[in-house]
Enzyme design. Structure first.
Site, short mmCIF file in Angstrom:
data_model
loop_
_atom_site.label_atom_id
_atom_site.label_comp_id
_atom_site.label_asym_id
_atom_site.label_seq_id
_atom_site.Cartn_x
_atom_site.Cartn_y
_atom_site.Cartn_z
CG HIS A 135 -1.98 -1.03 1.20
ND1 HIS A 135 -2.81 -1.25 0.13
CD2 HIS A 135 -2.32 -1.97 2.13
CE1 HIS A 135 -3.63 -2.26 0.40
NE2 HIS A 135 -3.34 -2.72 1.60
CG ASP A 171 -2.73 -8.45 0.78
OD1 ASP A 171 -2.00 -8.71 1.76
OD2 ASP A 171 -3.77 -7.76 0.85
CG HIS A 173 -6.44 -5.42 1.69
ND1 HIS A 173 -5.87 -6.26 2.63
CD2 HIS A 173 -7.65 -5.05 2.18
CE1 HIS A 173 -6.70 -6.38 3.66
NE2 HIS A 173 -7.79 -5.66 3.41
CG ASP A 258 -4.89 -9.99 3.46
OD1 ASP A 258 -4.52 -10.50 2.37
OD2 ASP A 258 -4.63 -8.81 3.78
#
Ligand SMILES: [Zn+2]
Length: 317
Positions: A135, A171, A173, A258
């Site tokens: 991120h 991931d 995200h 995740d």
């Protein structure tokens, strides 16, 4: 810590590197924060008790070279990270007294793993690092991430001779920071599967790059509840085809666990076997080139540890 557990005898026969440094535990987050040092402790415990650690080549970690950091991040942002004092960078992202040191080592671990591949010491590696990276944008950290480990390592890879770099991010995200770093670049391909819509909000299928980078970003947004079948399509059909067309010289994997059905922070429904199939497909598509995984998310401790073990079993094949 790892060195004392992993036997050195016979290390030259081990083709999968493992990179960990105790400084990764020194990035402290507030009580109750899901991105805690316990994540790495859980992974190390599992790899130790399962016997996997003894099959890996333990490699030293050095901080990321400054020129690679500056190839991704703005100088002013790197200076901001160096300021003293514990503070929040955003409501999710905390900087403790040794966070910057941990972040530079985390990015450095992925660079070091690529160096070891280049030297012919290993062919693949797993970097058990924190803070995570995907991120982190060129001019700001966010979403638990300070330095973009995969992006810095991609620039390092190019500097040591791997001209074309594939970054694959499973991931849950979207890796907005990694995408931003290479959005106009046709030498680094960014491929991501992620829950959508979800944090951080980017990652629509229409985001395909800009300028000469058009076609070198590929997002596969997946609705809540998607699982193994959707991932099978994304990796077996789409990722394989993109990799074959791009013809990378090395592959960096943003390995976030995740995506698993057991994770508390998101709502995809990928099983253990689904994780195994994703990794197996990536390894097969990238056969014959260096492949380095760097830990991103994964917040259910037992699930995280088990899935890192699954990943390493596939890297060892
Ligand atoms: Zn994540």
């Amino acid at each position: 810590m790892v060195e004392s557990r992993a036997p050195l005898v016979g290390d030259d026969t081990k083709h999968v590197g493992f990179l960990f440094d105790p400084v990764f535990l020194e990035h402290r987050t507030p009580p109750g924060h899901p991105e805690s040092p316990r994540r790495l402790k859980s992974i190390l415990d599992h790899l130790s008790t399962s016997g996997l650690l003894g099959r890996l080549r333990s490699l030293p970690v050095t901080p990321a070279p400054r020129e690679d950091l500056l190839a991704v991040h703005d100088r002013a942002y790197l200076e901001e990270l160096a300021l003293p004092g514990e503070r929040y960078l955003d409501p999710d992202t905390f900087i403790s007294s040794r966070s910057r040191e941990a972040a530079l080592a985390a990015a450095g671990a992925v660079c070091s793993a690529l160096d070891s591949c280049r030297a012919g010491e290993i062919s693949r590696a797993f970097c058990a690092v924190r803070p995570p990276g995907h991120h982190a944008e060129p001019a700001r950290g966010m979403g638990f991430c300070l330095i973009n480990n995969a992006a810095v390592a991609a620039r390092h890879a190019q500097r040591i001779g791997y001209a074309r770099v594939m970054i694959v991010d499973f991931d849950v995200h979207h890796g907005n920071g990694t995408q931003a770093a290479f959005y106009d670049d046709d030498t680094v391909f960014y491929f991501s599967t992620h829950e959508y819509p979800h944090y951080p909000g980017t990652g629509a299928a229409s985001e395909r790059g800009t300028g000469k980078g058009v076609g070198f970003t590929r997002n596969i947004p997946l609705s809540s509840g998607s699982g193994d079948a959707e991932m099978r399509h994304a990796y077996h059909d789409v990722f394989r085809a993109e990799t074959a067309a791009f013809r990378p010289d090395c592959c960096i994997v943003s390995a976030g666990y995740d995506l698993h059905e057991g994770d508390p922070l998101a709502d995809l429904a990928v099983s253990d076997q689904g994780v195994r199939e994703i990794v197996r497909t990536i390894v097969a598509a990238c056969a014959g080139m260096p492949l380095v995984c760097t830990l991103e998310g994964g917040y259910h401790l037992a699930t995280l540890a088990r899935c890192v073990g699954i990943t390493l079993e596939e890297l060892l094949l």
